[in-house]
Design a protein around this motif. Sequence first.
Motif, PDB file in Angstrom:
ATOM      1  N   ASP A 277       3.340 -20.521  -4.002  1.00  0.00           N
ATOM      2  CA  ASP A 277       5.000 -19.448  -4.094  1.00  0.00           C
ATOM      3  C   ASP A 277       4.256 -18.162  -4.358  1.00  0.00           C
ATOM      4  O   ASP A 277       2.625 -18.060  -3.802  1.00  0.00           O
ATOM      5  CB  ASP A 277       5.036 -19.541  -5.203  1.00  0.00           C
ATOM      6  CG  ASP A 277       4.431 -19.561  -6.713  1.00  0.00           C
ATOM      7  OD1 ASP A 277       3.053 -18.861  -6.595  1.00  0.00           O
ATOM      8  OD2 ASP A 277       5.135 -19.723  -8.348  1.00  0.00           O
ATOM      9  N   PRO A 278       5.381 -17.470  -3.497  1.00  0.00           N
ATOM     10  CA  PRO A 278       4.619 -15.913  -3.511  1.00  0.00           C
ATOM     11  C   PRO A 278       3.230 -15.821  -4.740  1.00  0.00           C
ATOM     12  O   PRO A 278       3.050 -14.503  -4.509  1.00  0.00           O
ATOM     13  CB  PRO A 278       5.536 -14.640  -3.556  1.00  0.00           C
ATOM     14  CG  PRO A 278       6.747 -16.095  -3.076  1.00  0.00           C
ATOM     15  CD  PRO A 278       6.412 -17.165  -3.910  1.00  0.00           C
ATOM     16  N   GLN A 279       3.608 -15.494  -5.923  1.00  0.00           N
ATOM     17  CA  GLN A 279       2.916 -15.659  -6.587  1.00  0.00           C
ATOM     18  C   GLN A 279       1.275 -15.890  -6.702  1.00  0.00           C
ATOM     19  O   GLN A 279       0.109 -15.780  -6.059  1.00  0.00           O
ATOM     20  CB  GLN A 279       2.612 -15.536  -7.962  1.00  0.00           C
ATOM     21  CG  GLN A 279       1.644 -15.437  -9.087  1.00  0.00           C
ATOM     22  CD  GLN A 279       2.653 -15.414 -10.669  1.00  0.00           C
ATOM     23  OE1 GLN A 279       4.004 -15.551 -10.968  1.00  0.00           O
ATOM     24  NE2 GLN A 279       2.082 -14.647 -11.358  1.00  0.00           N
ATOM     25  N   SER A 280       1.192 -17.303  -6.439  1.00  0.00           N
ATOM     26  CA  SER A 280       0.062 -17.778  -6.016  1.00  0.00           C
ATOM     27  C   SER A 280      -0.768 -17.339  -4.577  1.00  0.00           C
ATOM     28  O   SER A 280      -2.020 -17.613  -4.423  1.00  0.00           O
ATOM     29  CB  SER A 280       0.102 -19.901  -5.673  1.00  0.00           C
ATOM     30  OG  SER A 280       1.650 -20.245  -4.763  1.00  0.00           O
ATOM     31  N   ARG A 281      -0.098 -16.786  -3.307  1.00  0.00           N
ATOM     32  CA  ARG A 281      -0.342 -16.814  -2.131  1.00  0.00           C
ATOM     33  C   ARG A 281      -0.901 -15.370  -2.741  1.00  0.00           C
ATOM     34  O   ARG A 281      -2.023 -14.934  -2.026  1.00  0.00           O
ATOM     35  CB  ARG A 281       0.624 -15.951  -1.544  1.00  0.00           C
ATOM     36  CG  ARG A 281       1.653 -17.924  -0.449  1.00  0.00           C
ATOM     37  CD  ARG A 281       2.289 -17.449   0.846  1.00  0.00           C
ATOM     38  NE  ARG A 281       3.505 -16.846   0.540  1.00  0.00           N
ATOM     39  CZ  ARG A 281       4.852 -17.762   0.130  1.00  0.00           C
ATOM     40  NH1 ARG A 281       4.819 -19.077   0.385  1.00  0.00           N
ATOM     41  NH2 ARG A 281       5.617 -16.742  -0.255  1.00  0.00           N
ATOM     42  N   ARG A 282      -0.267 -14.849  -3.209  1.00  0.00           N
ATOM     43  CA  ARG A 282      -1.396 -13.328  -4.137  1.00  0.00           C
ATOM     44  C   ARG A 282      -2.687 -13.775  -4.431  1.00  0.00           C
ATOM     45  O   ARG A 282      -3.615 -12.711  -4.039  1.00  0.00           O
ATOM     46  CB  ARG A 282      -0.644 -12.300  -4.728  1.00  0.00           C
ATOM     47  CG  ARG A 282       0.743 -11.402  -3.808  1.00  0.00           C
ATOM     48  CD  ARG A 282       1.603 -10.805  -5.034  1.00  0.00           C
ATOM     49  NE  ARG A 282       1.578 -10.605  -6.506  1.00  0.00           N
ATOM     50  CZ  ARG A 282       3.319 -11.351  -6.628  1.00  0.00           C
ATOM     51  NH1 ARG A 282       3.777 -11.974  -5.276  1.00  0.00           N
ATOM     52  NH2 ARG A 282       3.248 -12.440  -7.614  1.00  0.00           N
ATOM     53  N   SER A 283      -2.770 -14.596  -5.006  1.00  0.00           N
ATOM     54  CA  SER A 283      -3.752 -15.139  -5.985  1.00  0.00           C
ATOM     55  C   SER A 283      -4.446 -15.562  -4.468  1.00  0.00           C
ATOM     56  O   SER A 283      -5.828 -14.940  -4.960  1.00  0.00           O
ATOM     57  CB  SER A 283      -3.430 -16.646  -6.866  1.00  0.00           C
ATOM     58  OG  SER A 283      -5.026 -16.706  -7.437  1.00  0.00           O
ATOM     59  N   THR A 284      -4.514 -16.381  -3.633  1.00  0.00           N
ATOM     60  CA  THR A 284      -5.394 -16.503  -2.786  1.00  0.00           C
ATOM     61  C   THR A 284      -5.994 -15.804  -1.414  1.00  0.00           C
ATOM     62  O   THR A 284      -6.873 -15.350  -1.473  1.00  0.00           O
ATOM     63  CB  THR A 284      -4.472 -17.909  -1.530  1.00  0.00           C
ATOM     64  OG1 THR A 284      -3.581 -18.814  -2.928  1.00  0.00           O
ATOM     65  CG2 THR A 284      -5.218 -18.341  -0.754  1.00  0.00           C
ATOM     66  N   ARG A 285      -5.235 -14.148  -1.317  1.00  0.00           N
ATOM     67  CA  ARG A 285      -5.332 -13.535  -0.692  1.00  0.00           C
ATOM     68  C   ARG A 285      -6.557 -13.194  -1.520  1.00  0.00           C
ATOM     69  O   ARG A 285      -7.093 -12.755  -1.073  1.00  0.00           O
ATOM     70  CB  ARG A 285      -4.543 -12.623  -0.317  1.00  0.00           C
ATOM     71  CG  ARG A 285      -3.230 -13.290   0.813  1.00  0.00           C
ATOM     72  CD  ARG A 285      -2.567 -11.806   1.622  1.00  0.00           C
ATOM     73  NE  ARG A 285      -1.777 -11.228   0.395  1.00  0.00           N
ATOM     74  CZ  ARG A 285      -0.726 -11.112  -0.008  1.00  0.00           C
ATOM     75  NH1 ARG A 285       0.095 -12.447   0.548  1.00  0.00           N
ATOM     76  NH2 ARG A 285      -0.259 -10.693  -1.026  1.00  0.00           N
ATOM     77  N   THR A 286      -6.605 -12.835  -2.557  1.00  0.00           N
ATOM     78  CA  THR A 286      -7.302 -11.832  -3.991  1.00  0.00           C
ATOM     79  C   THR A 286      -8.402 -12.768  -4.285  1.00  0.00           C
ATOM     80  O   THR A 286      -9.639 -12.478  -5.268  1.00  0.00           O
ATOM     81  CB  THR A 286      -6.612 -11.100  -5.037  1.00  0.00           C
ATOM     82  OG1 THR A 286      -5.842 -11.747  -5.620  1.00  0.00           O
ATOM     83  CG2 THR A 286      -5.270 -10.042  -4.766  1.00  0.00           C
ATOM     84  N   ALA A 287      -8.181 -14.190  -3.265  1.00  0.00           N
ATOM     85  CA  ALA A 287      -9.388 -14.826  -4.136  1.00  0.00           C
ATOM     86  C   ALA A 287     -11.112 -14.577  -3.722  1.00  0.00           C
ATOM     87  O   ALA A 287     -11.169 -14.239  -2.511  1.00  0.00           O
ATOM     88  CB  ALA A 287      -9.604 -16.604  -3.636  1.00  0.00           C
ATOM     89  N   PRO A 288     -12.301 -14.396  -5.344  1.00  0.00           N
ATOM     90  CA  PRO A 288     -13.271 -14.306  -4.387  1.00  0.00           C
ATOM     91  C   PRO A 288     -13.964 -15.082  -2.887  1.00  0.00           C
ATOM     92  O   PRO A 288     -13.420 -16.543  -2.626  1.00  0.00           O
ATOM     93  CB  PRO A 288     -14.141 -14.919  -5.622  1.00  0.00           C
ATOM     94  CG  PRO A 288     -13.163 -15.146  -6.105  1.00  0.00           C
ATOM     95  CD  PRO A 288     -11.931 -15.323  -6.265  1.00  0.00           C
ATOM     96  N   GLN A 289     -15.027 -14.833  -1.545  1.00  0.00           N
ATOM     97  CA  GLN A 289     -14.604 -15.334  -0.799  1.00  0.00           C
ATOM     98  C   GLN A 289     -16.215 -15.315  -0.553  1.00  0.00           C
ATOM     99  O   GLN A 289     -17.031 -14.296  -1.152  1.00  0.00           O
ATOM    100  CB  GLN A 289     -14.538 -14.646   0.342  1.00  0.00           C
ATOM    101  CG  GLN A 289     -12.536 -14.856   0.588  1.00  0.00           C
ATOM    102  CD  GLN A 289     -12.264 -15.868   0.694  1.00  0.00           C
ATOM    103  OE1 GLN A 289     -13.113 -16.943   0.928  1.00  0.00           O
ATOM    104  NE2 GLN A 289     -10.995 -16.403  -0.695  1.00  0.00           N
ATOM    105  N   ARG A 290     -17.052 -15.429   0.225  1.00  0.00           N
ATOM    106  CA  ARG A 290     -18.412 -15.380   0.648  1.00  0.00           C
ATOM    107  C   ARG A 290     -19.004 -14.293   0.614  1.00  0.00           C
ATOM    108  O   ARG A 290     -18.534 -13.364   1.642  1.00  0.00           O
ATOM    109  CB  ARG A 290     -19.039 -15.989   1.883  1.00  0.00           C
ATOM    110  CG  ARG A 290     -19.169 -17.824   1.937  1.00  0.00           C
ATOM    111  CD  ARG A 290     -19.273 -18.528   3.074  1.00  0.00           C
ATOM    112  NE  ARG A 290     -20.837 -18.632   3.241  1.00  0.00           N
ATOM    113  CZ  ARG A 290     -21.293 -18.755   4.663  1.00  0.00           C
ATOM    114  NH1 ARG A 290     -20.465 -19.484   5.486  1.00  0.00           N
ATOM    115  NH2 ARG A 290     -22.770 -18.840   4.385  1.00  0.00           N
TER     116      ARG A 290
END
Length: 239
Positions: free
Chosen positions: A73-86
């Motif tokens: 959902d939009p909230q989890s999409r925001r979480s995915t965008r800010t998820a730490p990356q390599r």
Amino acid sequence: MALSMRHHAGAAAAAFVLASLSLVATFSAFAAGPAPARSADRPATQQLASTQASARIAKPDASAGTSKATTPDPQSRRSTRTAPQRGDIPPDFLGVDRDGRPIKVSDYRGKLVVISFWASWCAPCRRELPMLSALQAGVGREHLQVIAINLNEPRRDFDAFLKLNPSLEMSHIRDAGTVARHYGVTAVPNLFVIDQRGAIAQVHRGYSPQQLRQFAEEIAALLPPEALKRPAAAGKQTQ
């Protein structure tokens, strides 16, 4: 001399990879073992409904052997965008262990840290955990720390699973969803490899036996040569 040292380091890494690959049989035996009676044994829709919207997790597709994320959902999409990356520095606080001690990534600076988010109802997670346990026991805590974070399961289910599997050699944390949200976790298993400097070196979402060689090679490349030459005995290394 330099060429000889590189040759020996490469041979040690190769041996480590082959040893890791030999654990496939262990995965199968572990996954086929008894599971605790738990409230998580409900239809996937009920399981998802009980999970915080900001850290939704999907019931794994047993036929495929991997876990899949639900459409966020939009909230989890925001979480995915800010998820730490390599290359990112990950969130430091990971929760408290079974003894009530706070655990932080920075506690293990100078070591390789493997963080795996899992759930007892997740079949791929149950295949991944013994591999991580064997990795911890083989390399030892001098060079490596494996931290398994159980995501949003009742305390009784978490405790029952660990009671049935006392040989899992790693640190255990139960997370109600807060840590998972900061790590952008939307499905389990979700694994992060953090290097000795404290930066994320690898991220793996889902699990399949085909990923085993890649993961083993990644770990071997990140460990110092001395950690690969002679694996440490389980339980004889201190944090």
